[in-house]
Scaffold this motif. Structure first.
Motif, PDB file in Angstrom:
ATOM      1  N   GLY A 157      -5.343 -64.156   6.321  1.00 21.57           N
ATOM      2  CA  GLY A 157      -6.457 -64.373   7.228  1.00 21.57           C
ATOM      3  C   GLY A 157      -6.924 -65.814   7.319  1.00 21.57           C
ATOM      4  N   LEU A 158      -6.091 -66.766   6.878  1.00 23.21           N
ATOM      5  CA  LEU A 158      -6.450 -68.178   6.990  1.00 23.21           C
ATOM      6  C   LEU A 158      -6.218 -68.665   8.414  1.00 23.21           C
ATOM      7  N   LYS A 159      -7.072 -69.562   8.870  1.00 23.89           N
ATOM      8  CA  LYS A 159      -6.938 -70.074  10.234  1.00 23.89           C
ATOM      9  C   LYS A 159      -6.083 -71.337  10.318  1.00 23.89           C
ATOM     10  N   GLY A 160      -5.828 -71.977   9.197  1.00 25.38           N
ATOM     11  CA  GLY A 160      -5.038 -73.202   9.204  1.00 25.38           C
ATOM     12  C   GLY A 160      -4.639 -73.595   7.796  1.00 25.38           C
ATOM     13  N   LEU A 161      -4.116 -74.795   7.674  1.00 24.36           N
ATOM     14  CA  LEU A 161      -3.687 -75.288   6.378  1.00 24.36           C
ATOM     15  C   LEU A 161      -4.884 -75.695   5.528  1.00 24.36           C
ATOM     16  N   THR A 162      -4.739 -75.524   4.235  1.00 21.62           N
ATOM     17  CA  THR A 162      -5.757 -75.972   3.300  1.00 21.62           C
ATOM     18  C   THR A 162      -5.399 -77.369   2.802  1.00 21.62           C
ATOM     19  N   THR A 163      -6.337 -78.008   2.129  1.00 25.73           N
ATOM     20  CA  THR A 163      -6.069 -79.307   1.506  1.00 25.73           C
ATOM     21  C   THR A 163      -4.944 -79.189   0.487  1.00 25.73           C
ATOM     22  N   GLU A 164      -4.895 -78.055  -0.210  1.00 23.43           N
ATOM     23  CA  GLU A 164      -3.844 -77.835  -1.208  1.00 23.43           C
ATOM     24  C   GLU A 164      -2.463 -77.755  -0.571  1.00 23.43           C
ATOM     25  N   HIS A 165      -2.369 -77.112   0.582  1.00 26.40           N
ATOM     26  CA  HIS A 165      -1.089 -77.064   1.292  1.00 26.40           C
ATOM     27  C   HIS A 165      -0.578 -78.472   1.587  1.00 26.40           C
ATOM     28  N   ARG A 166      -1.458 -79.302   2.122  1.00 25.30           N
ATOM     29  CA  ARG A 166      -1.059 -80.657   2.513  1.00 25.30           C
ATOM     30  C   ARG A 166      -0.685 -81.497   1.295  1.00 25.30           C
ATOM     31  N   ARG A 167      -1.461 -81.364   0.228  1.00 26.45           N
ATOM     32  CA  ARG A 167      -1.149 -82.129  -0.970  1.00 26.45           C
ATOM     33  C   ARG A 167       0.169 -81.684  -1.572  1.00 26.45           C
ATOM     34  N   LEU A 168       0.437 -80.375  -1.541  1.00 31.00           N
ATOM     35  CA  LEU A 168       1.708 -79.866  -2.059  1.00 31.00           C
ATOM     36  C   LEU A 168       2.880 -80.492  -1.311  1.00 31.00           C
ATOM     37  N   ALA A 169       2.796 -80.573   0.006  1.00 32.82           N
ATOM     38  CA  ALA A 169       3.874 -81.168   0.797  1.00 32.82           C
ATOM     39  C   ALA A 169       4.112 -82.619   0.396  1.00 32.82           C
ATOM     40  N   GLU A 170       3.036 -83.352   0.160  1.00 31.30           N
ATOM     41  CA  GLU A 170       3.151 -84.757  -0.248  1.00 31.30           C
ATOM     42  C   GLU A 170       3.784 -84.876  -1.632  1.00 31.30           C
ATOM     43  N   ILE A 171       3.392 -84.004  -2.540  1.00 28.95           N
ATOM     44  CA  ILE A 171       3.955 -84.005  -3.895  1.00 28.95           C
ATOM     45  C   ILE A 171       5.446 -83.720  -3.853  1.00 28.95           C
ATOM     46  N   ILE A 172       5.828 -82.718  -3.065  1.00 30.32           N
ATOM     47  CA  ILE A 172       7.240 -82.335  -2.954  1.00 30.32           C
ATOM     48  C   ILE A 172       8.068 -83.500  -2.420  1.00 30.32           C
ATOM     49  N   GLU A 173       7.579 -84.204  -1.404  1.00 32.66           N
ATOM     50  CA  GLU A 173       8.343 -85.313  -0.846  1.00 32.66           C
ATOM     51  C   GLU A 173       8.432 -86.483  -1.823  1.00 32.66           C
ATOM     52  N   MET A 174       7.376 -86.720  -2.592  1.00 30.19           N
ATOM     53  CA  MET A 174       7.430 -87.779  -3.598  1.00 30.19           C
ATOM     54  C   MET A 174       8.455 -87.442  -4.681  1.00 30.19           C
ATOM     55  N   ILE A 175       8.464 -86.207  -5.142  1.00 27.42           N
ATOM     56  CA  ILE A 175       9.427 -85.793  -6.163  1.00 27.42           C
ATOM     57  C   ILE A 175      10.850 -85.922  -5.633  1.00 27.42           C
ATOM     58  N   HIS A 176      11.049 -85.476  -4.403  1.00 31.23           N
ATOM     59  CA  HIS A 176      12.381 -85.563  -3.793  1.00 31.23           C
ATOM     60  C   HIS A 176      12.827 -87.019  -3.685  1.00 31.23           C
ATOM     61  N   THR A 177      11.934 -87.892  -3.238  1.00 30.40           N
ATOM     62  CA  THR A 177      12.269 -89.303  -3.082  1.00 30.40           C
ATOM     63  C   THR A 177      12.595 -89.939  -4.432  1.00 30.40           C
TER      64      THR A 177
END
Length: 418
Positions: A157-177
């Motif tokens: 029932g969420l209407k959009g992304l949370t701050t945690e979603h966005r931070r997770l994406a950034e963390i994943i890309e940093m780890i990958h890089t």
């Protein structure tokens, strides 16, 4: 006829189901064909024209366009379309730009935030990291986070992304890089995506420090998410990277390496991060345990399929297409799926590999033997097996453009070897 053996390998708190594909005269494969999940996945808008993707068979994907207008619930509908005859009409391949269109704004925000959080304190290290960030990366992993986040948010029932979603994406890309920077040092690679690697441009010392800094920075942001399940999940990924490198280094030029070992190494080096990305996204959406586990399995199977396809392309594409020398893994003694399958049929290939290509032209001969002995075709089957499983894992999600984009990402991967 092909046979398939399943193995459960227990490591830590997780069990990885691996599949060994071999030859047998009295065994058959139980296939989870994509067509068992429905003849048509989706019809959706790309620009002004609606693209209808028929998925009667994952290896025979065809995309159709139509200008017909009809009322579609939430912009999404389903429509059965026949498979085009490839001899009569050219196939329109899926593009990443189209796949990621539904999360384009999210990816734009991600790019801006990455430069801010990585470069704020260490401009020299950021300059090194920019060599990777700006080298034409696909941003596939954060895109997966955004797509799964939005696909599972509806369930909670969420209407959009949370701050945690966005931070997770950034963390994943940093780890990958960070992992790419370190991989290039370990593999002594001069080029990545057609550009000089970080250690080539800045030196090994700066490259190692840049990778270390990004691992540390991502860990700090991970801790600040204050979700112990996700912290454990992503922390395991960093451990898996090291395990994968150790397994690879200990089996170079080893012609007795088995397919299960290759798949486990591929999980450690590639699929672990993708699986953690997709499961973490579902966790932050508040999805139930069944859905989060299916998202983990989806990421694992997609990651394994991607790795097998990458290993096939190392034999079938040119250096210009790869952005690195063709056959580079084999040259370094890293035996991948096509080689493992070919070794079952060609004793001469073993002799060449165990000689570590000491004779002029021996690497080219080995590559030709892999192609002649069916190694490429059997690896393609393995990639498709994993892709079929990934599609099956997505069936727990509600129908939406985000789920359809995830399905299309699976197909896009296979189209790279079509």
């Amino acid at each position: 006829m092909m046979s398939m053996t399943c193995h459960n390998i227990d490591f830590g708190t997780r069990v990885l189901d691996l599949v060994a594909v071999g030859s047998s005269s009295n065994a058959s494969i139980e296939r989870h064909s994509v067509k068992s999940h429905g003849k048509t996945f989706t019809s959706k808008f790309y620009g002004a024209r609606r693209m209808i993707c028929s998925r009667q068979d994952i290896s025979r994907t065809r995309v159709f366009s139509t200008n017909t207008s009809e009322a579609l619930l939430d912009g999404v509908g389903e429509r059965t379309a026949p498979v085009l005859d490839s001899k009569k009409e050219a196939k329109m391949p899926i593009s990443l730009a189209n796949l990621f269109e539904v999360v384009a704004d999210d990816l734009q925000t991600l790019n801006q935030n990455l430069h801010s959080i990585v470069g704020a304190e260490n401009p020299v290290l950021m300059s090194a990291a920019e060599q990777i960030f700006g080298a034409g990366g696909k941003r596939m992993r954060p895109a997966l986070v955004f797509l799964v986040s939005r696909a599972t948010a509806e369930l909670a029932g969420l209407k959009g992304l949370t701050t945690e979603h966005r931070r997770l994406a950034e963390i994943i890309e940093m780890i990958h890089t960070a992992s790419l920077i370190h991989d290039d040092v370990l593999d002594e690679s001069d080029m990545r995506r057609g550009k000089e690697t970080v250690h080539q441009q800045y030196g090994t010392r700066v490259a190692i420090l840049a990778g270390d800094f990004m691992f540390a920075q991502s860990s700090w942001y991970l801790a600040n998410l204050e979700n112990i399940e996700v912290i454990k999940l992503i922390s395991q990924v960093i451990k898996d990277f090291a395990s994968g490198e150790i397994k690879q280094a200990s089996s170079l030029f080893d012609c007795d390496v088995e397919l299960e070992e290759y798949l486990l190494k591929s999980y450690y080096k590639t699929a672990s991060l993708i699986a953690a990305s997709t499961k973490g996204a579902a966790i932050f959406s508040g999805a139930d345990r069944g859905v989060t586990e299916q998202m983990y399995e989806f990421g694992k199977n997609l990651g394994l399929s991607f790795q097998v396809v990458d290993d096939i392309l190392d034999f079938t594409q040119s250096a210009e297409q790869l952005g690195k020398p063709a056959g580079s893994d084999l040259a370094k003694g890293n035996l991948t799926a096509p080689v493992i399958f070919a070794l079952e049929k060609e004793p001469k290939l073993r002799e060449i590999i165990e000689s570590e290509f000491c004779e002029t032209g021996s690497l080219d001969k080995a590559i030709e033997l892999v192609k002649q002995c069916g190694g490429i075709e059997r690896a393609q089957e393995l990639a498709k097996e994993k892709a079929d499983l990934a599609i099956k894992n997505l069936q727990c999600l509600p129908k939406s453009n985000f789920r359809f984009a995830l399905q299309d990402m699976v197909v896009f991967n296979l189209e790279r070897i079509d």
